[in-house]
Write a protein that holds these residues in place. Structure first.
Motif, PDB file in Angstrom:
ATOM      1  N   PHE A 135      36.361  46.006  52.799  1.00 41.76           N
ATOM      2  CA  PHE A 135      35.518  44.893  53.219  1.00 41.76           C
ATOM      3  C   PHE A 135      35.898  44.305  54.572  1.00 41.76           C
ATOM      4  O   PHE A 135      35.144  43.520  55.132  1.00 41.76           O
ATOM      5  N   VAL A 136      37.072  44.656  55.075  1.00 40.21           N
ATOM      6  CA  VAL A 136      37.482  44.138  56.383  1.00 40.21           C
ATOM      7  C   VAL A 136      37.672  45.288  57.375  1.00 40.21           C
ATOM      8  O   VAL A 136      36.931  45.410  58.341  1.00 40.21           O
ATOM      9  N   GLY A 137      38.681  46.124  57.118  1.00 37.75           N
ATOM     10  CA  GLY A 137      39.009  47.181  58.069  1.00 37.75           C
ATOM     11  C   GLY A 137      37.846  48.088  58.415  1.00 37.75           C
ATOM     12  O   GLY A 137      37.629  48.421  59.589  1.00 37.75           O
ATOM     13  N   GLU A 144      33.367  46.523  74.991  1.00 39.06           N
ATOM     14  CA  GLU A 144      34.185  45.348  74.693  1.00 39.06           C
ATOM     15  C   GLU A 144      35.572  45.489  75.312  1.00 39.06           C
ATOM     16  O   GLU A 144      36.140  44.512  75.824  1.00 39.06           O
ATOM     17  N   ILE A 145      36.123  46.693  75.240  1.00 36.64           N
ATOM     18  CA  ILE A 145      37.445  46.933  75.819  1.00 36.64           C
ATOM     19  C   ILE A 145      37.404  46.746  77.328  1.00 36.64           C
ATOM     20  O   ILE A 145      38.280  46.086  77.911  1.00 36.64           O
ATOM     21  N   ALA A 146      36.369  47.286  77.968  1.00 36.22           N
ATOM     22  CA  ALA A 146      36.246  47.164  79.416  1.00 36.22           C
ATOM     23  C   ALA A 146      36.075  45.704  79.828  1.00 36.22           C
ATOM     24  O   ALA A 146      36.664  45.252  80.820  1.00 36.22           O
ATOM     25  N   MET A 147      35.276  44.940  79.073  1.00 39.51           N
ATOM     26  CA  MET A 147      35.052  43.524  79.385  1.00 39.51           C
ATOM     27  C   MET A 147      36.344  42.725  79.222  1.00 39.51           C
ATOM     28  O   MET A 147      36.641  41.836  80.026  1.00 39.51           O
ATOM     29  N   ALA A 148      37.113  43.031  78.172  1.00 39.52           N
ATOM     30  CA  ALA A 148      38.380  42.330  77.952  1.00 39.52           C
ATOM     31  C   ALA A 148      39.364  42.644  79.069  1.00 39.52           C
ATOM     32  O   ALA A 148      40.115  41.760  79.504  1.00 39.52           O
ATOM     33  N   TYR A 193      41.042  44.478  67.869  1.00 41.42           N
ATOM     34  CA  TYR A 193      40.912  44.835  66.449  1.00 41.42           C
ATOM     35  C   TYR A 193      41.545  43.750  65.581  1.00 41.42           C
ATOM     36  O   TYR A 193      40.958  43.319  64.583  1.00 41.42           O
ATOM     37  N   ASP A 194      42.748  43.313  65.948  1.00 32.87           N
ATOM     38  CA  ASP A 194      43.440  42.286  65.154  1.00 32.87           C
ATOM     39  C   ASP A 194      42.632  40.993  65.112  1.00 32.87           C
ATOM     40  O   ASP A 194      42.526  40.347  64.065  1.00 32.87           O
ATOM     41  N   LYS A 195      42.064  40.611  66.247  1.00 34.91           N
ATOM     42  CA  LYS A 195      41.289  39.370  66.313  1.00 34.91           C
ATOM     43  C   LYS A 195      40.030  39.457  65.460  1.00 34.91           C
ATOM     44  O   LYS A 195      39.716  38.536  64.694  1.00 34.91           O
ATOM     45  N   GLU A 196      39.313  40.562  65.585  1.00 40.88           N
ATOM     46  CA  GLU A 196      38.080  40.723  64.809  1.00 40.88           C
ATOM     47  C   GLU A 196      38.384  40.890  63.326  1.00 40.88           C
ATOM     48  O   GLU A 196      37.665  40.374  62.466  1.00 40.88           O
ATOM     49  N   GLU A 234      40.858  39.557  61.701  1.00 38.43           N
ATOM     50  CA  GLU A 234      41.188  38.226  61.176  1.00 38.43           C
ATOM     51  C   GLU A 234      39.923  37.400  60.952  1.00 38.43           C
ATOM     52  O   GLU A 234      39.807  36.682  59.952  1.00 38.43           O
ATOM     53  N   ARG A 235      38.968  37.504  61.856  1.00 36.11           N
ATOM     54  CA  ARG A 235      37.713  36.761  61.707  1.00 36.11           C
ATOM     55  C   ARG A 235      36.955  37.217  60.462  1.00 36.11           C
ATOM     56  O   ARG A 235      36.498  36.395  59.652  1.00 36.11           O
ATOM     57  N   ILE A 236      36.828  38.534  60.300  1.00 33.49           N
ATOM     58  CA  ILE A 236      36.099  39.069  59.140  1.00 33.49           C
ATOM     59  C   ILE A 236      36.836  38.743  57.844  1.00 33.49           C
ATOM     60  O   ILE A 236      36.229  38.403  56.830  1.00 33.49           O
ATOM     61  N   PHE A 237      38.178  38.826  57.891  1.00 32.11           N
ATOM     62  CA  PHE A 237      38.972  38.533  56.688  1.00 32.11           C
ATOM     63  C   PHE A 237      38.760  37.089  56.236  1.00 32.11           C
ATOM     64  O   PHE A 237      38.555  36.823  55.047  1.00 32.11           O
TER      65      PHE A 237
END
Length: 235
Positions: free
Chosen positions: A67-69, A78-82, A208-211, A213-216
């Motif tokens: 349900f999360v990963g 997204e990577i390029a923008m970051a 990945y970690d940020k997203e 955590e948000r979904i979790f």
């Protein structure tokens, strides 16, 4: 999470629990079940209760992955923008290839140090001399720390000394604890801004970690709102 699992239809194969139990016993107890049972007895936990707890851990990990990963998707855009948004953060600090040599700080230091300098001046390799004569923990590796950020690895007096040297230069003796150290600044790599390709893996991990955590948090909030929770007043 457990309520959600048992309310659903999909089940983790029984073999997964068996494999997890066997792997744990093999890894932690070299396959000795009786040793595990003795440790459980000290904590007043039965073997069956321990297996139940292990099963619950497997369920929670599996549910989180489902349900999360599995719902975290980081696009190349997204990577390029970051990367472009915080380009100044993707900097590789300057690194120095440091070698150390240590002698006991005692009555024989002056004589031992003189012999070391003479052999070094005669062309002997610093690393070979460290393997033969150095008394610190890095002697076996020839005193070679490899390319490092000195402040992150070395004691402050050694880091300060090596940063003041030029590549190829050797320091004067530096007292540290019961020893005196000589450091060689063998070579260095200057600070540089990483390219997108070089920084990509780190950026993707952070996104990945940020997203995740948000979904979790969203998932847990939904489960909590639907969970059946009983509360008991303690006497």
């Amino acid at each position: 999470v457990l309520q959600e699992y048992w309310a659903g239809e999909q089940r983790i194969p029984a073999t997964a629990l068996v494999n997890a139990v066997n792997e744990f016993i093999e890894t932690r107890y070299q396959g000795d079940v009786s040793a595990l049972q003795r440790d459980l007895a000290k904590s007043r936990i039965t073997y069956d209760d321990w297996k139940d707890m292990l099963e619950q851990q497997i369920i929670v990990r599996s549910m989180r992955q489902t349900f999360v990963g599995a719902n975290v998707h980081i696009s190349p855009n997204e990577i390029a923008m970051a990367y472009e948004g915080k380009k100044s953060e993707w900097v590789q600090p300057a690194k120095i290839n440091v070698l150390t040599f240590a002698l006991p700080d005692n009555a024989s230091f002056d004589a031992d140090y003189a012999k070391f300098k003479a052999r070094l001046a005669a062309g002997e390799d610093f690393s070979a001399l460290a393997k033969e004569l150095s008394v610190d923990a890095m002697a076996e590796a020839g005193g070679d720390y490899g390319l490092i950020v000195p402040d992150d690895v070395l004691a402050p007096p050694l880091a300060k000394a090596v940063k003041s040297l030029k590549d190829g230069a050797v320091s004067d003796p530096i007292k540290l604890g019961a020893n005196r150290y000589i450091v060689l600044r063998k070579s260095s790599v200057p600070e540089k801004t990483l390219s997108l390709r070089e920084a990509q893996a780190d950026i993707e991990r952070k996104l990945y970690d940020k997203e995740s955590e948000r979904i979790f948090k969203s998932w847990i909030a939904r489960l909590r709102s639907n969970a059946k929770i009983k509360k008991f007043d303690l006497p």
